[in-house]
Design an enzyme around this catalytic site. Structure first.
Site, short mmCIF file in Angstrom:
data_model
loop_
_atom_site.label_atom_id
_atom_site.label_comp_id
_atom_site.label_asym_id
_atom_site.label_seq_id
_atom_site.Cartn_x
_atom_site.Cartn_y
_atom_site.Cartn_z
N GLY A 9 3.01 -3.52 9.53
CA GLY A 9 2.48 -4.51 8.59
C GLY A 9 1.39 -5.37 9.18
O GLY A 9 1.19 -6.52 8.76
N SER A 11 -1.87 -5.15 9.04
CA SER A 11 -3.21 -5.13 8.44
C SER A 11 -3.53 -6.37 7.63
O SER A 11 -4.70 -6.61 7.30
CB SER A 11 -3.36 -3.89 7.56
N ASP A 39 3.75 5.95 7.65
CA ASP A 39 4.13 5.67 6.26
C ASP A 39 5.61 5.35 6.24
O ASP A 39 6.46 6.24 6.41
CB ASP A 39 3.81 6.87 5.37
N TYR A 127 15.12 -7.68 -3.23
CA TYR A 127 14.54 -8.30 -2.04
C TYR A 127 15.63 -8.95 -1.21
O TYR A 127 15.70 -8.74 0.02
CB TYR A 127 13.50 -9.33 -2.46
N LYS A 131 16.90 -8.14 2.63
CA LYS A 131 16.74 -9.15 3.67
C LYS A 131 18.09 -9.62 4.21
O LYS A 131 18.24 -9.86 5.42
CB LYS A 131 15.92 -10.33 3.15
#
Length: 220
Positions: A9, A11, A39, A127, A131
């Site tokens: 992550g 980018s 990926d 989510y 998490k």
């Protein structure tokens, strides 16, 4: 000798701030693969990447997605993508890097949770599922990997002023959210990155198995 750190992550957003901060440290060599190189939705891509990768001293699982939706709208494709990106991929990467960390005599792993993995909110079922699950992974592996001198923690950010936040959250909504935070502002991505840098560093000698909230006091 430089310590080699894998960051997913990297980018954009918080992940990009982590990469920039770590690359400014001469003691660290950062590997931040693009999606074409790694990926997270494709288990075979993860296996191929790990097969050609060096041994790592640190891993930051910063990649993640957050698809909001009412219970009745959660189709199989959405469930699979959230589960695969946010929970399964981090676990598979941990599996892949731990043998090298053992060979190197130890390591540091930082998973990315969220304030919505401490408490939750409507429409965040998937989510929060991922998490909360990642916190469970962190705590179990802290006990399993501790004898190998591998320290693993979860960082749980609150509201962060990323480019995506600026794009997707209107200024008036940003102001409202800031009013709910004791420090009256959102975090800058670099503030999260600094915590990650410490947890990865050799200065962190005794923090493991923790879910560290960094939210300006929001959950207080």
């Amino acid at each position: 000798m430089k310590r080699t750190i894998l960051v997913t992550g990297g980018s954009r957003g918080i992940g990009n701030s982590i990469v920039e901060l770590l690359r400014a440290d001469d003691s660290m060599e950062v590997v931040a693969p693009s999606r074409t190189e790694l990926d997270l939705l494709d288990p075979e891509s993860i296996s191929r990447f790990l097969a050609g990768a060096p041994d790592f001293d640190g891993l930051v699982n910063a990649a993640g997605i957050n698809i909001l939706g009412k219970l009745e709208t959660l189709d199989d494709a959405t469930i699979d993508s959230m589960y695969s990106t946010n929970l399964l991929a981090p676990l598979k990467l941990i599996q892949g890097v731990v043998p090298g960390m053992r060979r190197r005599g130890g390591g540091r792993i930082v998973n990315f949770g969220s304030i919505w993995g401490v408490r939750s909110k409507e429409f965040r079922t998937l989510y929060s599922m991922t998490k909360f699950g990642l916190v469970g992974v962190t705590r179990a592996l802290a006990r399993e990997l501790g004898p190998d001198h591998i320290l693993i923690n979860t960082v749980a950010p609150g509201y962060v002023l990323t480019e995506m936040t600026r794009k997707n959250v209107p200024p008036e909504e940003q102001a409202r959210l800031c009013g709910e935070i004791p420090l009256r502002r959102m975090a800058e991505p670099v503030e999260i990155a600094r915590l990650v840098r410490f947890l990865l560093s050799e200065e962190n000698t005794y923090i493991t198995g923790q879910n560290i909230t960094i939210d300006g006091g929001f959950l207080a």
